[in-house]
Design a protein around this motif. Structure first.
Motif, PDB file in Angstrom:
ATOM      1  N   VAL A  71     -13.275  47.962 -30.453  1.00  0.00           N
ATOM      2  CA  VAL A  71     -12.971  47.380 -31.759  1.00  0.00           C
ATOM      3  C   VAL A  71     -12.808  45.862 -31.644  1.00  0.00           C
ATOM      4  N   VAL A  72     -12.068  45.423 -30.626  1.00  0.00           N
ATOM      5  CA  VAL A  72     -11.841  43.985 -30.466  1.00  0.00           C
ATOM      6  C   VAL A  72     -13.145  43.273 -30.098  1.00  0.00           C
ATOM      7  N   ALA A  73     -13.967  43.884 -29.267  1.00  0.00           N
ATOM      8  CA  ALA A  73     -15.260  43.269 -28.924  1.00  0.00           C
ATOM      9  C   ALA A  73     -16.138  43.153 -30.171  1.00  0.00           C
ATOM     10  N   LEU A  74     -16.187  44.191 -30.986  1.00  0.00           N
ATOM     11  CA  LEU A  74     -16.982  44.135 -32.216  1.00  0.00           C
ATOM     12  C   LEU A  74     -16.429  43.110 -33.205  1.00  0.00           C
ATOM     13  N   LEU A  75     -15.110  43.008 -33.296  1.00  0.00           N
ATOM     14  CA  LEU A  75     -14.516  41.992 -34.164  1.00  0.00           C
ATOM     15  C   LEU A  75     -14.841  40.582 -33.665  1.00  0.00           C
ATOM     16  N   THR A  76     -14.840  40.400 -32.353  1.00  0.00           N
ATOM     17  CA  THR A  76     -15.171  39.094 -31.788  1.00  0.00           C
ATOM     18  C   THR A  76     -16.618  38.723 -32.105  1.00  0.00           C
ATOM     19  N   VAL A  77     -17.519  39.657 -31.898  1.00  0.00           N
ATOM     20  CA  VAL A  77     -18.927  39.397 -32.214  1.00  0.00           C
ATOM     21  C   VAL A  77     -19.108  39.180 -33.714  1.00  0.00           C
ATOM     22  N   GLY A  78     -18.413  39.961 -34.519  1.00  0.00           N
ATOM     23  CA  GLY A  78     -18.473  39.771 -35.969  1.00  0.00           C
ATOM     24  C   GLY A  78     -17.940  38.401 -36.380  1.00  0.00           C
ATOM     25  N   GLY A  79     -16.889  37.949 -35.726  1.00  0.00           N
ATOM     26  CA  GLY A  79     -16.359  36.615 -36.002  1.00  0.00           C
ATOM     27  C   GLY A  79     -17.342  35.527 -35.625  1.00  0.00           C
ATOM     28  N   TRP A  80     -18.058  35.741 -34.521  1.00  0.00           N
ATOM     29  CA  TRP A  80     -19.078  34.775 -34.106  1.00  0.00           C
ATOM     30  C   TRP A  80     -20.198  34.695 -35.153  1.00  0.00           C
ATOM     31  N   VAL A  81     -20.659  35.851 -35.593  1.00  0.00           N
ATOM     32  CA  VAL A  81     -21.734  35.888 -36.593  1.00  0.00           C
ATOM     33  C   VAL A  81     -21.249  35.275 -37.904  1.00  0.00           C
ATOM     34  N   LEU A  82     -20.016  35.567 -38.290  1.00  0.00           N
ATOM     35  CA  LEU A  82     -19.450  34.984 -39.500  1.00  0.00           C
ATOM     36  C   LEU A  82     -19.382  33.463 -39.399  1.00  0.00           C
ATOM     37  N   ALA A  83     -18.968  32.956 -38.253  1.00  0.00           N
ATOM     38  CA  ALA A  83     -18.862  31.503 -38.079  1.00  0.00           C
ATOM     39  C   ALA A  83     -20.226  30.834 -38.141  1.00  0.00           C
ATOM     40  N   ILE A  84     -21.238  31.469 -37.547  1.00  0.00           N
ATOM     41  CA  ILE A  84     -22.576  30.870 -37.512  1.00  0.00           C
ATOM     42  C   ILE A  84     -23.271  30.987 -38.867  1.00  0.00           C
ATOM     43  N   ASP A  85     -23.278  32.203 -39.407  1.00  0.00           N
ATOM     44  CA  ASP A  85     -24.024  32.432 -40.652  1.00  0.00           C
ATOM     45  C   ASP A  85     -23.212  32.111 -41.905  1.00  0.00           C
ATOM     46  N   GLY A  86     -21.940  32.471 -41.921  1.00  0.00           N
ATOM     47  CA  GLY A  86     -21.144  32.293 -43.129  1.00  0.00           C
ATOM     48  C   GLY A  86     -20.558  30.912 -43.289  1.00  0.00           C
ATOM     49  N   TYR A  87     -20.217  30.259 -42.199  1.00  0.00           N
ATOM     50  CA  TYR A  87     -19.561  28.961 -42.279  1.00  0.00           C
ATOM     51  C   TYR A  87     -20.418  27.831 -41.719  1.00  0.00           C
ATOM     52  N   GLY A  88     -21.611  28.131 -41.284  1.00  0.00           N
ATOM     53  CA  GLY A  88     -22.542  27.107 -40.841  1.00  0.00           C
ATOM     54  C   GLY A  88     -22.146  26.375 -39.568  1.00  0.00           C
ATOM     55  N   ARG A  89     -21.358  27.022 -38.720  1.00  0.00           N
ATOM     56  CA  ARG A  89     -20.988  26.383 -37.459  1.00  0.00           C
ATOM     57  C   ARG A  89     -22.213  26.320 -36.558  1.00  0.00           C
ATOM     58  N   PRO A  90     -22.509  25.156 -35.991  1.00  0.00           N
ATOM     59  CA  PRO A  90     -23.648  25.080 -35.077  1.00  0.00           C
ATOM     60  C   PRO A  90     -23.337  25.838 -33.785  1.00  0.00           C
ATOM     61  N   VAL A  91     -24.364  26.388 -33.182  1.00  0.00           N
ATOM     62  CA  VAL A  91     -24.187  27.130 -31.932  1.00  0.00           C
ATOM     63  C   VAL A  91     -24.005  26.120 -30.798  1.00  0.00           C
ATOM     64  N   ALA A  92     -22.820  26.121 -30.217  1.00  0.00           N
ATOM     65  CA  ALA A  92     -22.532  25.253 -29.078  1.00  0.00           C
ATOM     66  C   ALA A  92     -22.579  26.111 -27.815  1.00  0.00           C
ATOM     67  N   LEU A  93     -23.278  25.621 -26.811  1.00  0.00           N
ATOM     68  CA  LEU A  93     -23.452  26.397 -25.587  1.00  0.00           C
ATOM     69  C   LEU A  93     -22.121  26.692 -24.911  1.00  0.00           C
ATOM     70  N   TRP A  94     -21.206  25.729 -24.883  1.00  0.00           N
ATOM     71  CA  TRP A  94     -19.922  25.950 -24.218  1.00  0.00           C
ATOM     72  C   TRP A  94     -19.134  27.054 -24.915  1.00  0.00           C
ATOM     73  N   ARG A  95     -19.182  27.058 -26.254  1.00  0.00           N
ATOM     74  CA  ARG A  95     -18.442  28.083 -27.001  1.00  0.00           C
ATOM     75  C   ARG A  95     -19.076  29.455 -26.803  1.00  0.00           C
ATOM     76  N   LEU A  96     -20.393  29.500 -26.797  1.00  0.00           N
ATOM     77  CA  LEU A  96     -21.092  30.761 -26.572  1.00  0.00           C
ATOM     78  C   LEU A  96     -20.754  31.332 -25.201  1.00  0.00           C
ATOM     79  N   LEU A  97     -20.791  30.482 -24.172  1.00  0.00           N
ATOM     80  CA  LEU A  97     -20.462  30.940 -22.820  1.00  0.00           C
ATOM     81  C   LEU A  97     -18.996  31.352 -22.713  1.00  0.00           C
ATOM     82  N   ALA A  98     -18.106  30.628 -23.382  1.00  0.00           N
ATOM     83  CA  ALA A  98     -16.680  30.967 -23.330  1.00  0.00           C
ATOM     84  C   ALA A  98     -16.395  32.296 -24.030  1.00  0.00           C
ATOM     85  N   VAL A  99     -17.025  32.527 -25.173  1.00  0.00           N
ATOM     86  CA  VAL A  99     -16.826  33.800 -25.880  1.00  0.00           C
ATOM     87  C   VAL A  99     -17.395  34.953 -25.051  1.00  0.00           C
TER      88      VAL A  99
END
Length: 185
Positions: A71-99
């Motif tokens: 559940v927590v892994a799916l919520l984390t991935v869902g939060g990532w998708v929400l940040a990228i698609d819903g809030y227009g956050r650019p994909v940063a390599l450091w953040r992707l690797l950290a998540v």
């Protein structure tokens, strides 16, 4: 009512018998899940609910054998998708690797804690080997990921296709290797 009292007594007995290393591993699960959630979700979503992320991150630490790590892994991935698609956050390599690192650490620590009783006396060398292997996997993944991202940047749209095919080849090779390891026993 006696079932509730029995559960309360069992939980109290477990709290008095827990040993340090399983407790530290559960703290590691909590921290890695919390880091993953905080890095994945947009700040605008987390700003109003300060206690939601810590409570959600506590669930896999308390119940690593249950559905909570998933559940927590799916919520984390869902939060990532929400940040990228819903809030227009650019994909940063450091953040992707950290998540990704937080997700993997949470997953692997849950796997270890799931087989350890809460009152187990564990040799610290066992945990050290487990963590060293996890760090090796994370470093290898980060190096391969950075190389693939750089490869994608060189070729434009063609580079993205090359990276996709390379990722599929790596996934197939890992699957074949794991299948060979299972048959080897």
């Amino acid at each position: 009512m006696s079932a509730v009292v029995t559960r309360i007594h069992a939980a109290r007995r477990a709290m008095t018998r827990i040993t340090l290393l399983p407790l530290l591993l559960r703290a590691g699960i909590f921290l890695s899940a919390l880091v993953g959630l905080v890095l994945a979700f947009p700040v605008e979503v987390l700003r109003g609910q300060l206690l939601v992320a810590p409570v959600v991150a506590l669930l896999p630490a308390v119940g690593p054998r249950r559905i909570w790590p998933t559940v927590v892994a799916l919520l984390t991935v869902g939060g990532w998708v929400l940040a990228i698609d819903g809030y227009g956050r650019p994909v940063a390599l450091w953040r992707l690797l950290a998540v990704a690192a937080a997700l993997y650490l949470s997953h692997t620590l849950c796997a270890l804690v799931a087989v350890l009783p809460y009152d187990a006396v564990v040799d610290p060398v066992l945990v050290l080997r487990w963590l060293l292997r996890a760090v090796a996997v994370l470093l290898g993944t980060a190096v391969l990921g950075v190389l693939l991202v750089e490869l994608a940047g060189l070729g434009g749209e063609q580079g993205l296709q090359v990276v996709t095919v390379a990722g599929l080849v790596v996934a197939v090779l890992v699957t074949v290797f794991l299948g060979w390891l299972l048959r080897r026993r």
